[in-house]
Design an enzyme around this catalytic site. Sequence first.
Site, PDB file in Angstrom:
ATOM      1  N   LYS A 173       0.856  -1.195   0.000  1.00  0.00           N
ATOM      2  CA  LYS A 173       0.000   0.000   0.000  1.00  0.00           C
ATOM      3  C   LYS A 173       0.886   1.237   0.000  1.00  0.00           C
ATOM      4  O   LYS A 173       1.535   1.555   0.993  1.00  0.00           O
ATOM      5  CB  LYS A 173      -0.907   0.014   1.227  1.00  0.00           C
ATOM      6  CG  LYS A 173      -1.828   1.222   1.243  1.00  0.00           C
ATOM      7  CD  LYS A 173      -2.208   1.606   2.654  1.00  0.00           C
ATOM      8  CE  LYS A 173      -2.764   3.003   2.752  1.00  0.00           C
ATOM      9  NZ  LYS A 173      -1.871   4.069   2.312  1.00  0.00           N
ATOM     10  N   GLU A 248       8.473  -0.171  11.807  1.00  0.00           N
ATOM     11  CA  GLU A 248       9.573   0.798  11.686  1.00  0.00           C
ATOM     12  C   GLU A 248       8.961   2.168  11.898  1.00  0.00           C
ATOM     13  O   GLU A 248       8.243   2.668  11.029  1.00  0.00           O
ATOM     14  CB  GLU A 248      10.199   0.708  10.287  1.00  0.00           C
ATOM     15  CG  GLU A 248      10.896  -0.595   9.998  1.00  0.00           C
ATOM     16  CD  GLU A 248      12.211  -0.757  10.751  1.00  0.00           C
ATOM     17  OE1 GLU A 248      12.737   0.249  11.248  1.00  0.00           O
ATOM     18  OE2 GLU A 248      12.694  -1.894  10.845  1.00  0.00           O
ATOM     19  N   CYS A 282      13.327   9.393   9.153  1.00  0.00           N
ATOM     20  CA  CYS A 282      13.065   8.803  10.464  1.00  0.00           C
ATOM     21  C   CYS A 282      14.312   8.852  11.345  1.00  0.00           C
ATOM     22  O   CYS A 282      14.212   8.913  12.553  1.00  0.00           O
ATOM     23  CB  CYS A 282      12.571   7.373  10.304  1.00  0.00           C
ATOM     24  SG  CYS A 282      13.647   6.400   9.267  1.00  0.00           S
ATOM     25  N   GLU A 379       8.438  14.470  17.492  1.00  0.00           N
ATOM     26  CA  GLU A 379       9.054  14.373  16.167  1.00  0.00           C
ATOM     27  C   GLU A 379       8.497  15.471  15.252  1.00  0.00           C
ATOM     28  O   GLU A 379       7.281  15.638  15.148  1.00  0.00           O
ATOM     29  CB  GLU A 379       8.755  12.989  15.566  1.00  0.00           C
ATOM     30  CG  GLU A 379       9.567  12.686  14.330  1.00  0.00           C
ATOM     31  CD  GLU A 379       9.236  11.320  13.717  1.00  0.00           C
ATOM     32  OE1 GLU A 379       8.094  10.849  13.860  1.00  0.00           O
ATOM     33  OE2 GLU A 379      10.138  10.754  13.082  1.00  0.00           O
TER      34      GLU A 379
HETATM   35  P1  NAD Z   1       1.634   7.628   8.989  1.00  0.00           P
HETATM   36  O1  NAD Z   1       1.792   6.740  10.147  1.00  0.00           O
HETATM   37  O2  NAD Z   1       0.637   8.730   9.033  1.00  0.00           O
HETATM   38  O3  NAD Z   1       1.246   6.785   7.665  1.00  0.00           O
HETATM   39  C1  NAD Z   1       1.986   5.668   7.246  1.00  0.00           C
HETATM   40  C2  NAD Z   1       1.091   4.773   6.413  1.00  0.00           C
HETATM   41  O4  NAD Z   1       0.076   4.219   7.240  1.00  0.00           O
HETATM   42  C3  NAD Z   1       0.367   5.468   5.249  1.00  0.00           C
HETATM   43  O5  NAD Z   1       0.421   4.653   4.103  1.00  0.00           O
HETATM   44  C4  NAD Z   1      -1.060   5.586   5.773  1.00  0.00           C
HETATM   45  O6  NAD Z   1      -2.034   5.603   4.749  1.00  0.00           O
HETATM   46  C5  NAD Z   1      -1.188   4.318   6.593  1.00  0.00           C
HETATM   47  N1  NAD Z   1      -2.258   4.350   7.589  1.00  0.00           N
HETATM   48  C6  NAD Z   1      -2.810   5.431   8.207  1.00  0.00           C
HETATM   49  N2  NAD Z   1      -3.788   5.041   9.067  1.00  0.00           N
HETATM   50  C7  NAD Z   1      -3.839   3.691   9.006  1.00  0.00           C
HETATM   51  C8  NAD Z   1      -4.641   2.707   9.652  1.00  0.00           C
HETATM   52  N3  NAD Z   1      -5.594   3.040  10.541  1.00  0.00           N
HETATM   53  N4  NAD Z   1      -4.411   1.401   9.364  1.00  0.00           N
HETATM   54  C9  NAD Z   1      -3.449   1.046   8.482  1.00  0.00           C
HETATM   55  N5  NAD Z   1      -2.684   1.934   7.812  1.00  0.00           N
HETATM   56  C10 NAD Z   1      -2.870   3.247   8.063  1.00  0.00           C
HETATM   57  O7  NAD Z   1       3.080   8.154   8.684  1.00  0.00           O
HETATM   58  P2  NAD Z   1       3.485   9.374   7.781  1.00  0.00           P
HETATM   59  O8  NAD Z   1       3.031  10.605   8.457  1.00  0.00           O
HETATM   60  O9  NAD Z   1       3.054   9.077   6.373  1.00  0.00           O
HETATM   61  O10 NAD Z   1       5.092   9.231   7.854  1.00  0.00           O
HETATM   62  C11 NAD Z   1       5.879   9.797   8.839  1.00  0.00           C
HETATM   63  C12 NAD Z   1       6.233   8.819   9.937  1.00  0.00           C
HETATM   64  O11 NAD Z   1       6.887   7.663   9.404  1.00  0.00           O
HETATM   65  C13 NAD Z   1       7.226   9.439  10.901  1.00  0.00           C
HETATM   66  O12 NAD Z   1       6.880   9.136  12.215  1.00  0.00           O
HETATM   67  C14 NAD Z   1       8.542   8.759  10.511  1.00  0.00           C
HETATM   68  O13 NAD Z   1       9.524   8.769  11.499  1.00  0.00           O
HETATM   69  C15 NAD Z   1       8.085   7.402  10.159  1.00  0.00           C
HETATM   70  N6  NAD Z   1       9.095   6.707   9.345  1.00  0.00           N
HETATM   71  C16 NAD Z   1       9.819   5.672   9.924  1.00  0.00           C
HETATM   72  C17 NAD Z   1      10.821   5.021   9.179  1.00  0.00           C
HETATM   73  C18 NAD Z   1      11.628   3.876   9.748  1.00  0.00           C
HETATM   74  O14 NAD Z   1      12.223   3.123   8.982  1.00  0.00           O
HETATM   75  N7  NAD Z   1      11.725   3.708  11.062  1.00  0.00           N
HETATM   76  C19 NAD Z   1      11.083   5.441   7.884  1.00  0.00           C
HETATM   77  C20 NAD Z   1      10.349   6.502   7.352  1.00  0.00           C
HETATM   78  C21 NAD Z   1       9.347   7.110   8.106  1.00  0.00           C
END
Ligand code: NAD
Length: 487
Positions: A173, A248, A282, A379
Site C-alpha cells: 500500500k 519501523e 526517520c 518528532e
Molecule cells: P503515517 O503513520 O501517518 O502513515 C503511514 C502509512 O500508514 C500510510 O500509508 C497511511 O495511509 C497508513 N495508515 C494510516 N492510518 C492507518 C490505519 N488506521 N491502518 C493502516 N494503515 C494506516 O506516517 P506518515 O506521516 O506518512 O510518515 C511519517 C512517519 O513515518 C514518521 O513518524 C517517521 O519517522 C516514520 N518513518 C519511519 C521510518 C523507519 O524506517 N523507522 C522510515 C520513514 C518514516
Amino acid sequence: MQRFQYYINGEFADGEARFESIDPATGLAWAEMPEAREADVDRAVEAAHKAFHDGPWPKLSATQRGKLLYRLADLVAENAGKLAEMETRDTGKIIRETSAQIAYVADYYRYYAGVADKIEGSYLPIDKPDMDVWLRREPIGVVAMVVPWNSQLFLSAVKIGPALAAGCTMVVKASEDGPAPLLEFARLVHEAGFPAGVVNFITGFGPSCGAALSRHPHVDHIAFTGGPETARHVVRNSAENLASTSLELGGKSPFIVFADADLESAANAQVAGIFAATGQSCVAGSRLIVERSVKDRFLQILKAKAEAIRIGSPLDMATEVGPLATQRQCDHVKALVARSLAAGAKLVTGGTAPEGAGFYYRPTILDCDGSVSPSLDTEFFGPVLSALSFETEDEALRLANDTRYGLAAGVFTQNLTRAHRLMKGIRAGIVWVNTYRAVSPIAPFGGFGLSGQGREGGLEAALDYTLTKTVWLRTSDDPIPDPFVMR
Ligand code: NAD
C-alpha cells in the site's frame, strides 16, 4: 493531468474511486491516483493469497526467485532517473537525493536476489535414537506492506526484496501522499516477469484502505513503516487476523558532539542529519547534544551552513532543501516551532517559511538550554534542530537516552574509549560514530522503544519473512512399541 493506475493480479486498473495528488512545490494538483477501498483491498489480498498457494510462484526454486529479483534490480537501475523524477514531483524530495537513493535501491534488490537461495534450514542433533529432525524455512505467506510518503521506493525495497527472496506474496500500500513512484515501479515488477498476484500495488487512505488491508483475514504478516500512533491502529487491526507485525516507526535521535571532535566535519554530518530530505527522515539527528565549551562555536558553524543552504525547486539539481511533502506537515512544523518558542526555546536561525507557493520551511535551529521545549521530545519530521549542551560524558549519555524513541544516534569524538562506552550505553538500534545517516542493504536497520520492533536490511530480514517447520522422521523399521508412551 497525469493518471496513475494500481496493479492487482498482474493487471493495471483504475480504483473504486480516484483522488488528486498535490505537487508540494506548487501546492497544486498534478496527477490523479486510484483510490482503493475495501473491495479493491479484498481483490488485491485474494490475488496474493491465490498466487501464494497455486500457480507458478510456489513451484519456483529459490534460485529462480533470485533470478527474477536480479532482473528487477537491473530494471530499477535502468529506470532510476524516471523513478527519481516521479518521486521528486509527487513528494517534493529533492532530485539530488532521489536520484542517488533510487540508484542504490537497485543494490537492495540485488542483495536480496543473492539471499534467495541462501535461506537455509538446519539439522538438529536430537536427543532420541532412530530419529532425523530438521528445520525447514518456509515463507510466512501473504504480507501487507504499508509505507509512509518519504522514500517509498526505498522503504518498500527493504520489505519487498526480502519477502520475495523468502517466497512470500504481497500487497504493497503506497502512501496516499505521493504514491506515484510506487505505482510506476509496479510496471517494472510486471516487466521483470513475476507471476500475476505475487506483488500487488494499491494506494488509498489510512482508515479505509490501510485498515482494511491490515485486518484482512488472508494477511499473515504486516510490515509497517510510519508513525507510532498509526502503528497502534495497525497492531489493533492485527488482533482480527492475528498476523505478525514488524514496525519501523519514528525517532528523536541524539547527535552528540564532544569538544575534541572535528567540528567542521561534525557540522557537515549534522546538516546531513537534520536538513537532508528537508528533515523528513526517520533517523533525523534532531536533538543536538553538544559539549558546553564548544556549544557557541558549533552553533555558529551550523548557523552559517544552515543559512547558506539553497532552498528551491526540488527538480533543480542545485537545490539542497525542497518543500515538505504536505500542507499538513508544514502546518505541524510551524505549530511545533511556535509552541517551542513559547516554552522558552531560543531561535538561532530559520523559524519562518519563505515567501511564495509550496510547502517550504527554512532550516531552523532552536537553542533549548534552560527550557522544557516540546521540540525535544516530539518528532517534527521537518528541518528543525533542537540543541542542548552538557558538561560531562554521563550527562551526555543521560540526555541522549532521555527519549521514548530509540532509532539512531550519532557520536562525534576523537576519543576511542569514550566512543566505545557511548555505543554501548546508548539505547538505539543504530549508532554512528563520526558519521551519520549511512545505510546499506547489508546492515540491519530498526529501533528500540517507540521506534519500533523488527529489523530491515541484512540477511536476518529475509528470515523474518519465513516460519520454521520442524520435520521428524523415524529411521527405524521396527514397529512403534507402546502407543501410550510419548516419544
Ligand atoms: P503515517 O503513520 O501517518 O502513515 C503511514 C502509512 O500508514 C500510510 O500509508 C497511511 O495511509 C497508513 N495508515 C494510516 N492510518 C492507518 C490505519 N488506521 N491502518 C493502516 N494503515 C494506516 O506516517 P506518515 O506521516 O506518512 O510518515 C511519517 C512517519 O513515518 C514518521 O513518524 C517517521 O519517522 C516514520 N518513518 C519511519 C521510518 C523507519 O524506517 N523507522 C522510515 C520513514 C518514516
